[in-house]
Write an enzyme that holds these catalytic residues in place. Structure first.
Site, PDB file in Angstrom:
ATOM      1  CD  GLU A 145      31.588 -57.082 136.616  1.00  0.00           C
ATOM      2  OE1 GLU A 145      31.156 -56.331 137.499  1.00  0.00           O
ATOM      3  OE2 GLU A 145      32.720 -56.974 136.125  1.00  0.00           O
ATOM      4  N   GLY A 231      29.672 -41.929 120.026  1.00  0.00           N
ATOM      5  CA  GLY A 231      28.320 -41.682 120.522  1.00  0.00           C
ATOM      6  C   GLY A 231      27.545 -42.955 120.792  1.00  0.00           C
ATOM      7  CB  ALA A 255      32.938 -46.603 135.603  1.00  0.00           C
ATOM      8  CB  ALA A 256      32.864 -44.554 130.035  1.00  0.00           C
ATOM      9  N   GLY A 257      30.799 -46.929 130.374  1.00  0.00           N
ATOM     10  CA  GLY A 257      29.614 -47.652 129.904  1.00  0.00           C
ATOM     11  C   GLY A 257      28.576 -47.802 131.015  1.00  0.00           C
ATOM     12  CG  ASP A 258      29.801 -49.801 134.401  1.00  0.00           C
ATOM     13  OD1 ASP A 258      29.478 -50.656 133.550  1.00  0.00           O
ATOM     14  OD2 ASP A 258      30.852 -49.870 135.062  1.00  0.00           O
TER      15      ASP A 258
HETATM   16  O1  RIB Z   1      32.876 -51.410 134.070  1.00  0.00           O
HETATM   17  C1  RIB Z   1      33.937 -51.132 134.930  1.00  0.00           C
HETATM   18  C2  RIB Z   1      33.976 -52.125 136.044  1.00  0.00           C
HETATM   19  O2  RIB Z   1      34.258 -53.407 135.525  1.00  0.00           O
HETATM   20  C3  RIB Z   1      35.047 -51.873 137.061  1.00  0.00           C
HETATM   21  O3  RIB Z   1      34.645 -50.985 138.078  1.00  0.00           O
HETATM   22  C4  RIB Z   1      35.403 -53.262 137.550  1.00  0.00           C
HETATM   23  O4  RIB Z   1      34.998 -53.510 138.856  1.00  0.00           O
HETATM   24  C5  RIB Z   1      34.743 -54.223 136.571  1.00  0.00           C
HETATM   25  O5  RIB Z   1      33.653 -54.810 137.128  1.00  0.00           O
END
Ligand code: RIB
Length: 314
Positions: A145, A231, A255-258
């Site tokens: 991003e 998984g 946000a699960a992946g983050d």
């Molecule tokens: O991965 C989730 C995120 O993607 C969100 O918090 C949003 O801001 C986008 O960037």
């Protein structure tokens, strides 16, 4: 049951985005020209980079963040929210462009989301000229991003100091330069990102392994595929290893992946072997899906411990 041991202190450098999320829970999309009432729309701290940093900090790491916000109310609020998580924000610039904003449409029936991001100040992230922060880091975490040129430069500079780099290639991009893929240590896409990167359909574990092997052929060193409720899968030239995720009821996957990547980075930097680090990352990713919103849903070590005890997963 023994609670998870806090990871030994590790230094994590996250370079990435900071967004204010406009979280909009929906039962259905409006038709063109139609106005519908939805549940309360809320402002929630998000951004793939900031979420990853928060996950790492809540796993006990010392985190420094390189990013950019606008000179506006969102920027001040988001910086202060990162500081509340003890994240070092001194390398977050302030730009004349507005703070990044994401509109998140959340399907209340499935917990799945659709996200529209206005990058704003995230397009103006700059790396410091000085290498001190790269020498300081035990691991560097990148996503997509922020400008590609910044990510490539960061990966190359980290490599000069033998610092491993994890690239989360999100949001999905079809044409990532090989210069980036070859410079990072681990590439960690989800199924749709892997599909876009390789042009192959990825909807099961075997297909994920086959597609990941195409990325190895392009010069990636290791791939960790995030498979959601299925998984995660680790692929290298030598082997493939699958880790299951705990079964949960997802109310919001944002946000699960983050959270997965932030936790994986801390685990690896702390010396965990890959399968153990992936297992913990899957647990944190799953738990993140059980609450609404990006950063408010990312668990700390205590919440992870309670979850594992309740779920009887170890
Ligand atoms: O991965 C989730 C995120 O993607 C969100 O918090 C949003 O801001 C986008 O960037």
């Amino acid at each position: 049951m023994s609670s998870p041991k806090p990871a030994p202190p590790v230094n994590v450098l996250v370079i990435g985005s900071i967004n204010m999320d406009v979280l909009t829970p929906l039962r259905r999309l409006p038709e063109p020209g139609e106005t519908i009432h939805v549940e309360d729309i809320t402002l929630v701290p998000g951004g793939k980079g900031a979420n990853t940093a928060v996950a790492a900090a809540r796993q006990g790491a010392t985190v420094r963040f390189i990013g950019c916000v606008g000179d506006d109310a969102f920027g001040k609020q988001l910086r202060s929210s990162l500081e509340d998580d003890h994240i070092d924000c001194r390398l977050i610039r302030t730009s004349t462009r507005g703070t990044g904003t994401a509109v998140i449409l959340l399907d209340r029936a499935t917990g799945q989301n659709a996200i529209m991001v206005g990058p704003g100040a995230n397009d103006e992230v700059l790396l410091p000229k000085d290498d001190e922060v790269f020498k300081w880091a035990d691991i560097v975490l990148l996503q997509l991003e922020t400008p590609l040129s910044v990510n490539i430069e960061a990966a190359v500079r980290a490599r000069e100091f033998d610092v491993p780099v994890i690239l989360d290639p999100a949001p999905a991009q079809a044409d990532l330069p090989d210069a980036l893929l070859k410079s990072v240590t681990i590439t960690s896409p989800n199924e749709s990102e892997l599909s876009l990167l390789t042009g192959k359909q990825v909807d099961n574990i075997d297909a994920a392994e086959a597609a990941a092997r195409l990325l190895l052929d392009r010069g990636c060193q290791q791939i960790v595929v995030k498979l959601g409720e299925k998984g995660a899968l680790w692929i290298t030239h030598e082997q493939a290893h699958h880790v299951a995720a705990p079964v949960i009821e997802a109310i919001d996957t944002t946000a699960a992946g983050d959270a997965f990547t932030g936790t994986l980075g801390v685990g690896l930097a702390a010396g965990l072997d890959m399968p153990t680090a992936m297992k913990r990352a899957c647990q944190v990713g799953a738990l993140t899906c059980t609450q609404l919103g990006a950063q408010p849903s990312i668990p700390d070590l205590k919440a992870l411990s309670r979850f594992k005890e309740a779920m009887r997963v170890y």
